[in-house]
Design an enzyme around this catalytic site. Sequence first.
Site, PDB file in Angstrom:
ATOM      1  N   ASP A 198      -9.459  14.791 -15.299  1.00  0.00           N
ATOM      2  CA  ASP A 198      -8.075  14.427 -15.063  1.00  0.00           C
ATOM      3  C   ASP A 198      -7.945  12.913 -14.859  1.00  0.00           C
ATOM      4  OD1 ASP A 198      -5.266  15.298 -14.236  1.00  0.00           O
ATOM      5  OD2 ASP A 198      -5.902  14.201 -12.446  1.00  0.00           O
ATOM      6  N   HIS A 249      -7.143   6.162 -15.819  1.00  0.00           N
ATOM      7  CA  HIS A 249      -7.092   5.345 -14.614  1.00  0.00           C
ATOM      8  C   HIS A 249      -8.476   4.991 -14.085  1.00  0.00           C
ATOM      9  CE1 HIS A 249      -2.760   5.828 -14.526  1.00  0.00           C
ATOM     10  NE2 HIS A 249      -2.975   7.084 -14.885  1.00  0.00           N
ATOM     11  N   ASP A 280      -6.719   5.945  -4.589  1.00  0.00           N
ATOM     12  CA  ASP A 280      -7.506   5.668  -5.785  1.00  0.00           C
ATOM     13  C   ASP A 280      -8.949   5.319  -5.436  1.00  0.00           C
ATOM     14  OD1 ASP A 280      -7.066   5.301  -8.762  1.00  0.00           O
ATOM     15  OD2 ASP A 280      -8.079   3.419  -8.283  1.00  0.00           O
ATOM     16  N   GLN A 333      -5.965   0.679 -13.579  1.00  0.00           N
ATOM     17  CA  GLN A 333      -7.257   1.239 -13.169  1.00  0.00           C
ATOM     18  C   GLN A 333      -7.672   0.870 -11.745  1.00  0.00           C
ATOM     19  OE1 GLN A 333      -9.786   0.025 -16.491  1.00  0.00           O
ATOM     20  NE2 GLN A 333      -9.238   1.892 -17.598  1.00  0.00           N
ATOM     21  N   GLU A 353      -8.649  13.140 -20.139  1.00  0.00           N
ATOM     22  CA  GLU A 353      -7.200  12.990 -20.230  1.00  0.00           C
ATOM     23  C   GLU A 353      -6.869  11.503 -20.292  1.00  0.00           C
ATOM     24  OE1 GLU A 353      -3.082  14.063 -17.844  1.00  0.00           O
ATOM     25  OE2 GLU A 353      -4.864  13.400 -16.762  1.00  0.00           O
TER      26      GLU A 353
END
Length: 482
Positions: free
Chosen positions: A215, A219, A185, A176, A241
């Site tokens: 999506d 994460h 990210d 994550q 997801e």
Amino acid sequence: MRRRRLLSSAFAAGMAAALLTPLAVATPPATAAPSGSKKVIANLFEWNWPSVANECKNFLGPRGYGYVQVSPPQEHVRGNQWWLAYQPVSYRIESRKGTRAQFQTMVNDCHAAGVKVIVDTVINHMSGQDNGGTGWAGSTYGHYDYPGIYGPQDFHYCGRNAGNEITNYNDRWEVQNCELVNLSDLKTESDYVRTRIAGYMNDLLSLGVDGFRLDASKHMPAADIAAIKGKLSRSAYIVQEVIYGAGEPIGPGEYTGNGDVHEFRYGKDLARVFRSERLAYLKNFGEGWGHLPSSVAATFVDNHDTQRDVGGVLTYRDGGIYALANAFMLAYPYGSPTVMSSYTFANRDQGPPSDGANKTLNTTCFSGWECEHRWQVIANMVGFRNATEGAGLSNWYDNGYQHIAFSRTGKGFITINDEDFAVTGRSYYTGLPAGRYCDVIHGNFGAGTCSGPVITVDSGGWFRADIPAHDAVAIHVGARLS
């Protein structure tokens, strides 16, 4: 182990015409039917906006689909590969699929046809291009620099494994806070970033969208998604997801407080059963197999990611067996089903049919575009799902192997014979009212008539039929002949 059955010549001679027949575009109704009780989603993967609009008016609405899921609409990096649409460079609604005005027209046209719109929404990351460049709509960007939106301070730099890449999925923090395949990210724990993301989603809501597929939700911590959701201007359907991984610390169950979650085990387990195990095992499919609770599970036979994982799931390439698996999904009372509608691809990276500038071409079904949602069996089983919504499972039958049958109590009945031989001379108890019903596996019902076989249910709720190998019969109260 049973052989993997593709569309063999022997099978084609028998059932290909019935199971794989595409349905023609219907004339749209004069007035739109309300879609509140219609829950089946059609994922029109990488279709451009004018094509989605036309499909809502001419097929999805008339055939009873409740939702259309569209691919990411924001500005992305340039190129043809399908995954470039998942590399945002800005939140402008302009992409190879069309302009903001075309997107707005699409939403309006779908709503007029009684179809709600779900947007595939990329909020975990921005692009994965080390050198930056110019996006589809002309925005300049760098890997960690998106002028007017994000700067280097708005991204994670995890610094593990001699870089920023995720390598260990058993490390929650890494999954994550590090990068998924080099995608920059976002710091979704930052209020500034959350506000920016919510601003994009609120812009889509202002255009009338009804929901979001988030999506790469795995994460982002579930709490970060909840905080972003709390900034939305109105309520919207959310599906996340979260890919299940055995033994991994991050599981799909921890995201159900935010909305529905994709159940990735569903398609893989269903493919394994249809290819090499026994349909009889499906009696308690779903929660009985350790899957998510039905009320929060989003199911699919395949999606745009899994259909590219060779051997993992059934896809359009599997022909009739794929049609039967979709028929089971739409008949069985577990989860909220999504029907995949894809394009033909020869390699994993191949993008949608496009012109020389990589602008997505208008969809022409069965000519580069697979349009699985139009296959006769799949489209007609959407009507079965609508007619049986909320009805329980009853009257289960199996022969211990590849022949099963069950009712959706008082509303519908299906039998699937995936044996290599016909089942003949058998009677089936449906629990349905006496009458004549259209077999929607082999025929279309409309205006009180059926283009295929008619099944007669007697006063006791029984009917007698022969079921060919790798075939099915399905009837429901919404396709009862007058």
